[in-house]
Design a protein around this motif. Structure first.
Motif, PDB file in Angstrom:
ATOM      1  N   GLN A  65       0.833  -1.206   0.000  1.00 22.55           N
ATOM      2  CA  GLN A  65       0.000   0.000   0.000  1.00 22.55           C
ATOM      3  C   GLN A  65       0.868   1.257   0.000  1.00 22.55           C
ATOM      4  O   GLN A  65       0.565   2.241  -0.690  1.00 22.55           O
ATOM      5  CB  GLN A  65      -0.934   0.012   1.209  1.00 22.55           C
ATOM      6  CG  GLN A  65      -1.871   1.223   1.228  1.00 22.55           C
ATOM      7  CD  GLN A  65      -2.814   1.219   2.410  1.00 22.55           C
ATOM      8  OE1 GLN A  65      -3.163   0.166   2.940  1.00 22.55           O
ATOM      9  NE2 GLN A  65      -3.234   2.398   2.854  1.00 22.55           N
TER      10      GLN A  65
ATOM     11  N   GLU B 179      -5.744  -3.910   4.803  1.00 24.94           N
ATOM     12  CA  GLU B 179      -7.093  -3.697   4.295  1.00 24.94           C
ATOM     13  C   GLU B 179      -8.047  -3.229   5.382  1.00 24.94           C
ATOM     14  O   GLU B 179      -9.015  -2.520   5.112  1.00 24.94           O
ATOM     15  CB  GLU B 179      -7.620  -4.991   3.669  1.00 24.94           C
ATOM     16  CG  GLU B 179      -8.913  -4.839   2.882  1.00 24.94           C
ATOM     17  CD  GLU B 179      -8.765  -3.887   1.701  1.00 24.94           C
ATOM     18  OE1 GLU B 179      -9.721  -3.122   1.449  1.00 24.94           O
ATOM     19  OE2 GLU B 179      -7.706  -3.901   1.041  1.00 24.94           O
TER      20      GLU B 179
ATOM     21  N   ARG C  60      -7.002   0.917   6.073  1.00 29.11           N
ATOM     22  CA  ARG C  60      -6.376   1.554   4.912  1.00 29.11           C
ATOM     23  C   ARG C  60      -6.242   3.062   5.082  1.00 29.11           C
ATOM     24  O   ARG C  60      -5.182   3.638   4.826  1.00 29.11           O
ATOM     25  CB  ARG C  60      -7.185   1.210   3.656  1.00 29.11           C
ATOM     26  CG  ARG C  60      -6.572   1.737   2.365  1.00 29.11           C
ATOM     27  CD  ARG C  60      -7.175   1.055   1.160  1.00 29.11           C
ATOM     28  NE  ARG C  60      -6.839  -0.357   1.131  1.00 29.11           N
ATOM     29  CZ  ARG C  60      -5.706  -0.832   0.629  1.00 29.11           C
ATOM     30  NH1 ARG C  60      -4.796  -0.006   0.140  1.00 29.11           N
ATOM     31  NH2 ARG C  60      -5.468  -2.124   0.621  1.00 29.11           N
TER      32      ARG C  60
END
Length: 471
Positions: free
Chosen positions: A75, A213, A216
């Motif tokens: 990410q 997730e 986030r």
């Protein structure tokens, strides 16, 4: 909060050679530490985000069999993150991944595991093999000049590694920084400091970091805050000025026929409860011809149309009530099992396959009931380590990492073989075509065994295990 800058395609400089066989030259840094818990992932993620914000392509790798850190680093960097492990994956596999990254990246970051010299093989072994310069992240809370002594000791412990400098994490003040900087030898510069700031640290839970997730937006704030700190420290300029690393591709190999999964559809559980999945495993299944159909045991009511199932590890204990309540998907999986179709259940997937699971709050929830037995969480005590699964289909290397226990299970068909200890490893169970174990398997180690696990199909020419350099 600003959005990360758009990614551009960099122009890589390669040494003379023909096409893919040419060496690749790329700046690279290995982020290591004297111990776990020093802030390696926090620093690596902040550095990746800072460079990404500048339009750089940053390829990040994580040392060892880690699932959670790669989610966070992917990410932060906006690029896929692969695991590098010399024992589990093999030297040639690691060399190929680094070489491919060097051909398209502006900078390669490799985050170490545990302390620099811990484990066999260690982070230092990986850095030495590929001649990667090391940057040491150290939590300096409660010390000053002693940090310099530790750095000097790390640098002098082996003569086949090169340390480019230090990042002082949890630094208390400008004076604190001055004391550390003044004590360090000139050959081990203080490259940057990060202050004691809870807004920069990454949230953790019982098996490591919280899954990306799940948080986030919170992670985005932490990435940007860390990137801002490192930008002011001019860390990117210092790292990009280091001599670039030459990455040599693996020696060419002759492809050989290998059993494939052509025309086989594999249902893969993937959601907040089941997310411990190596991208390398998915890539291999697709290369073998399999069609991957992802589904969520938490939210989907029906199984996808498939010939085999993979229930990977994750955090079923955090979602046990929802898993128990989704009776329609449980009935579908039971019917799939009764039909004698292949199922691989790893760690959290094995807990889901048991009759029940008791969570951290002591609440017991009904699970699939494919495998006799009951799972229960057990606080901070756990099991971890590298092991080889001795399956009837063939040996596959992997690892265990769990803080639960299973009781009332049937006699196992085999046990994992520990990397460096004679005691039996994790139990491996077989019920009809269900294979269940606490072990997380690294599929590229033995594609033939994996093809047999999920249902062997027609032969197809791809790289063999030996040609990939896996053991």
């Amino acid at each position: 909060m600003n959005e990360p800058a758009a990614i551009h395609a960099p122009h890589r400089t390669n040494l003379p050679g023909d096409g893919e066989s040419a060496n690749a030259v790329c700046p690279a840094v290995f982020i290591a530490a004297p111990a776990s818990g020093q802030g390696k992932t926090t620093v690596t993620a902040a550095l990746a985000r800072m460079l990404r914000n500048q339009g750089k392509v940053v390829r990040v790798f994580k040392t060892g069999p880690d699932y959670l850190d790669p989610q966070v680093l992917a990410q932060a960097s906006g690029q896929p993150v692969d695991q590098l492990d010399l024992w589990m994956a093999g030297e040639t596999y690691c060399r190929q991944r680094l070489y491919e990254a060097a051909r398209q990246a502006d900078l390669i970051l490799v985050e170490g595991a545990m302390g620099l010299f811990d484990g066999e093989p260690s982070s230092a072994d990986l850095a030495a093999l590929f001649d990667l310069p090391l940057v040491i992240v150290m939590d300096v809370k409660g010390m000053a000049q002693t940090a310099a002594a530790l750095m000097t000791g790390l640098a002098g412990f082996r003569d086949d590694i090169r340390i480019a400098g230090m990042i002082a994490n949890a630094c208390g003040s400008a004076r604190h920084r001055e004391l550390i900087d003044a004590a360090l030898p000139k050959t081990l510069p203080l490259l940057a400091t990060m202050a004691r700031n809870p807004d920069l640290a990454l949230p953790e839970r019982h098996l490591g970091l919280v899954q990306a997730e799940e948080i986030r937006e919170d992670l985005e704030c932490r990435f940007e805050a860390g990137a801002k700190v490192l930008l002011a420290e001019e860390l990117a300029e210092a790292l990009l000025q280091l001599p670039p690393v030459t990455f040599v591709p693996p020696q060419p190999v002759v492809a050989a026929p290998l059993p494939s999964l052509q025309d086989r559809a594999i249902g893969v559980a993937r959601d907040a409860a089941f997310s411990f999945i190596y991208q390398a495993n998915l890539d291999l299944l697709e290369r073998m011809g399999a069609t991957l159909r992802f589904f969520s045991p938490l939210t989907d009511t029906r199984l996808p149309d498939c010939d085999a199932l993979w229930l990977p590890g994750g955090y079923p204990e955090l979602h046990a009530a929802r898993l128990a309540a989704n009776t329609t998907i449980r009935d579908d999986i039971r019917s799939f099992f009764v039909a004698d179709r292949p199922i691989l259940a790893e760690c959290g997937g094995m807990l889901y396959a048991l009759e029940s699971l008791t969570d951290h709050a002591g609440q017991t929830h009904a699970m699939l009931g494919l495998l006799p037995g009951h799972g229960a969480m057990r606080g901070r005590r756990g099991c971890q380590g590298m092991q080889t699964a001795e399956l009837p289909e063939g040996e596959v290397r992997g690892h265990a990492h769990h803080r639960s226990q299973a009781s009332g299970t049937p006699e196992p068909i085999a046990h994992g073989r520990r990397q460096r200890h004679p005691a039996p490893g994790e139990a491996i169970y077989r019920q009809q075509q269900l294979t269940a174990t606490y072990l997380h398997l690294f599929f590229p180690d033995n594609p033939t065994a994996v093809a047999r696990l999920f249902g062997q199909g027609v032969a197809q020419t791809i790289e063999t295990k030996e040609s990939q350099g896996c053991n």
